[in-house]
Enzyme design. Structure first.
Site, PDB file in Angstrom:
ATOM      1  N   CYS A 120      -5.893   0.106   7.432  1.00  0.00           N
ATOM      2  CA  CYS A 120      -5.762   0.546   5.939  1.00  0.00           C
ATOM      3  C   CYS A 120      -6.973   1.378   5.765  1.00  0.00           C
ATOM      4  CB  CYS A 120      -5.695  -0.659   5.174  1.00  0.00           C
ATOM      5  SG  CYS A 120      -5.594  -0.040   3.148  1.00  0.00           S
ATOM      6  N   ASP A 153       0.349   3.588   1.940  1.00  0.00           N
ATOM      7  CA  ASP A 153       0.486   4.037   3.246  1.00  0.00           C
ATOM      8  C   ASP A 153       1.737   4.649   3.839  1.00  0.00           C
ATOM      9  OD1 ASP A 153      -1.888   3.742   5.728  1.00  0.00           O
ATOM     10  OD2 ASP A 153       0.172   4.163   6.255  1.00  0.00           O
ATOM     11  N   HIS A 207      -1.814  -4.135   5.667  1.00  0.00           N
ATOM     12  CA  HIS A 207      -1.509  -3.648   6.929  1.00  0.00           C
ATOM     13  C   HIS A 207      -2.646  -3.220   7.579  1.00  0.00           C
ATOM     14  CE1 HIS A 207      -2.494   0.848   5.741  1.00  0.00           C
ATOM     15  NE2 HIS A 207      -2.163   0.268   4.765  1.00  0.00           N
ATOM     16  N   CYS A 227       0.979  -1.154   0.129  1.00  0.00           N
ATOM     17  CA  CYS A 227      -0.069  -0.111   0.165  1.00  0.00           C
ATOM     18  C   CYS A 227       0.799   1.325  -0.120  1.00  0.00           C
ATOM     19  CB  CYS A 227      -0.997   0.064   1.314  1.00  0.00           C
ATOM     20  SG  CYS A 227      -2.211   1.417   1.301  1.00  0.00           S
TER      21      CYS A 227
END
Length: 734
Positions: free
Chosen positions: A605, A543, A602, A541
């Site tokens: 999210c 992130d 994760h 991701c």
């Protein structure tokens, strides 16, 4: 739902404390309405807490009931003062090992005392006396009270495993025992509820005792209730749904103080945040503090209108309920979290101290032991000596004090006279004794023809002592770590940090890289500058909290990384076309010949939270909404297929299900599936839990994520991976 759980627990805690039965109901009402309105944790439920039972019972026996109410009021005022001074987070400095050990000790004391009531007898004056008298009670008591207590526990255990467990098990268990006693005409002790909640009310009065004893009692109630409430708030924050704000701990402490003041004034038990009721509140779907307030209102309505029903409840049923609650307070899952940090000794010592010595003494023993162990760790030093390329290397890490001088001098004595030495000091503190030992050895070694090069990795303690300058202040653990966020590191170019622009912060990071890292990685980068040969494609991701090289301890050239919102892989022939992800996959497999493709999700999210919300949170972002359509298969799998075991929240489960689905999406591409079946390519699922910083790996056979072991065991002990030929080269159970 919370009201149904709170009613029997409040009555049972009042009985166990030796207080009037209505005191438990008053505390539940005040904890719901007063603390619910004023507190800073919207989803936390407060009321009489089992963790305070031992303290309250001792105070009632020593000072009397009205004096206990006065102490509760004073404890509330102290909590309000502490919250106003904004010191709530200071209470969290108490080691969790001490807190969990204290609760476990209270659980043991509660079990030992309430077992006597279940058996139809009376509890003794101490936990040890209860323990020694228990065999006699078991052999001599065979009354109907015993039957009702055993029935209550049996219903509790069976109901929690039934398909109707949404109805609270404590309510069903107590209702069943009450109905059996009622219809059977059992002559057993029952709840004695007055006609009015305030019938026993009288003005609270302070006892005529030594002031230090009174202050000790007030501080004990305030701190134990406050710490338990704050820790409960932190636990509730971890479970809170998306959109619910975090707890304001200082406001929560003020709210708890107001609740204790009002509860003591009205003749109720001390209140605190309670994990059982708070967890029930979150799992039942609460989103605002209205749920907490209404549960208190329901308790008030029932207490005023249904007293005759409450008086039918057998005391042995409430005692059995508290025995079960005491067993839950001895939560062995906490030991799994304490064991890696070597804090289990503090847990057991605190628990034993509470059982043998008493609550206050046991907690003090636990805090003292935790402080001693922390001091020992802070002064621990590691010294390594090795010989490479004709030179001796001595690496010293930790806090170098006089306690570490014997270990240091023993290591330095291994270096032969006249040998060249590299002494690396990676220390965050060096006292004068340590400096003197190093300097004396250095002078002696150089006199014999040797050469000593001292390299101080972070702090210049040795150099400062040599030049006579004052030693630099000790930095925080993350102040000079490359993996720490910018805000956690000291950058002299950007002081104060708050006045720096994002561009200046970025450039400061580049300057830090040039000054401390570039020279170290230059040989590696020069070697890689002509070609890259990674073995792994890592899909994860975007992130900012997910750092692939950090969680895999990899360096330049190891991972070929592609990132997108939600670590999604569009399926073959998807109606919403997107070639960017598969372009990376195609290049990695066909040109770079990677052997492994890892999909890493994760916790927490944001993309999955948007999917779980049905797109309502992203409808104002058309491009993002369009991209998240690729997660529809993950959502369908989440809704209609059993998910991985373990996650407590729907969001965590969807985040893990999404990883499994993306591995399946990769196999929809015929050419890639063929490589997997031939054993040329391996698919791996990973999941990063942000709260614990732990990485989990997917076991396809069990359809769940396992923590990566700290050491490599035999092949049979390692989690199965999707590319293993024995798994039929499938990436997921689907």
């Amino acid at each position: 739902m919370v009201f149904l759980v709170a009613m029997p627990l409040s009555l049972g805690i009042a009985v166990a404390s030796g207080a009037p039965v209505e005191a438990g109901l008053i505390a539940a009402i005040v904890g719901g309405i007063v603390v619910g309105v004023l507190g800073g944790s919207p989803l936390q439920v407060s009321g009489p807490a089992a963790g305070l039972t031992v303290i309250v019972a001792s105070m009632i026996e020593t000072y009397g009931w009205r004096a206990t109410c006065a102490i509760t009021m004073c404890a509330g005022l102290l909590q309000i003062g502490l919250g106003a001074c904004r010191v709530a987070r200071t209470a969290l400095a108490v080691s969790p090992a001490v807190v969990h050990g204290m609760l476990a000790g209270v659980g043991v004391v509660l079990i030992l005392s309430q077992l006597h009531i279940v058996l139809g007898g009376s509890p003794q004056h101490s936990a040890l006396a209860n323990l020694t008298d228990l065999p006699r009670q078991i052999l001599s008591q065979h009354s109907l009270a015993v039957f009702l207590g055993v029935l209550t526990i049996a219903v509790l255990l069976l109901w929690e495993r039934s398909p109707w467990r949404r109805v609270p098990a404590p309510l069903v268990a107590v209702a069943t025992a009450t109905a059996v006693a009622w219809f059977g005409g059992f002559d057993v002790p029952r709840v004695d509820l007055p006609e009015s909640l305030l019938v026993h009310w009288g003005p609270p009065s302070l006892p005529q005792v030594r002031i230090q004893d009174l202050v000790g009692a007030v501080v004990a109630v305030a701190l134990v209730a406050g710490v338990e409430s704050l820790l409960c708030s932190v636990a509730v924050d971890r479970m809170r749904p998306v959109g619910v704000p975090r707890s304001d701990l200082d406001r929560e402490l003020v709210g708890q103080g107001a609740g204790n003041f009002v509860s003591g004034l009205l003749g109720g038990l001390p209140v605190a945040g309670v994990v059982v009721r708070s967890t029930t509140n979150v799992r039942a779907g609460a989103l605002t503090r209205g749920s907490t307030v209404l549960h208190g209102a329901w308790v008030l309505v029932l207490a005023l209108s249904c007293g005759a029903v409450l008086e039918r409840i057998p005391l042995s049923a409430l005692a059995a309920l508290l025995v079960a609650l005491g067993l839950r307070m001895i939560d062995r899952s906490h030991l799994r979290g304490l064991r890696p940090h070597r804090e289990t000794l503090t847990y057991w010592v605190t628990m034993g101290g509470v059982v043998v010595l008493g609550l206050g003494e046991g907690v003090l023993v636990g805090v003292g032991l935790a402080a001693c162990l922390a001091l020992r760790r802070l002064t621990r030093v590691s010294v390594r000596t090795e010989q490479r390329d004709g030179r001796w290397h001595v690496v010293v890490e930790g806090s170098l004090t006089f306690l570490g001088v014997p270990k240091l001098t023993a290591a330095l004595a291994e270096v032969p006279p006249g040998a060249p030495v590299d002494l690396d000091l990676d220390v965050d503190f060096m006292d004068n004794a340590a400096f003197d030992a190093i300097h004396t050895w250095r002078v002696s070694h150089e006199r014999l023809g040797g050469r000593v090069d001292i390299d101080e990795i972070h702090e210049s303690w040795y150099e400062s002592a040599m030049t006579g300058e004052s030693s630099p202040p000790r930095k925080s653990a993350g102040s000079s770590r490359w993996w720490a966020p910018w805000a956690n590191r000291n950058r002299s170019q950007l002081e104060p940090l708050e006045e720096a622009s994002p561009r200046e912060i970025l450039l400061a990071g580049v300057r830090e890289y040039h000054g401390s890292t570039a020279r170290l990685v230059r040989p590696i980068m020069a070697e890689l500058s002509m070609a890259q040969t990674p073995d792994h494609l890592f899909i994860t991701c975007v992130d900012s909290r997910v750092v692939p090289n950090l969680i895999t301890a990899s360096g330049p050239g190891d991972l070929f990384i592609t990132r997108n919102v939600g670590n999604l892989v569009p399926r073959y022939g998807a109606r919403v076309p997107d070639d960017s992800v598969m372009a990376s996959v195609e290049y990695a497999t066909s040109v770079l010949n990677v052997r492994t493709i890892t999909v890493c999700g994760h916790s927490m999210c944001g993309a999955m939270a948007g999917v779980l919300a049905g797109g309502s949170e992203t409808e104002h972002l058309p491009q993002l909404s369009n991209w998240l359509k690729h997660a529809n298969h993950s959502l369908d799998r989440f809704l209609h297929q059993p998910g991985p075991e373990g996650p407590e929240t729907p969001l965590a489960r969807l985040c893990q299900v999404n990883v499994m689905q993306q591995l399946e999406n990769l196999l929809t591409y015929p050419w890639l599936k063929r490589r997997v079946e031939l054993g040329e390519l391996e698919l791996v699922g990973m999941y990063l839990d942000l709260a614990t910083a732990k990485v989990h790996i997917l076991d396809p056979e069990q359809s769940r994520f396992l923590t990566v072991p700290d050491s490599v065991g035999p092949p049979g002990d390692r989690p199965a991976r999707s590319g293993d030929k024995s798994q039929g080269a499938t990436a997921s159970p689907a």
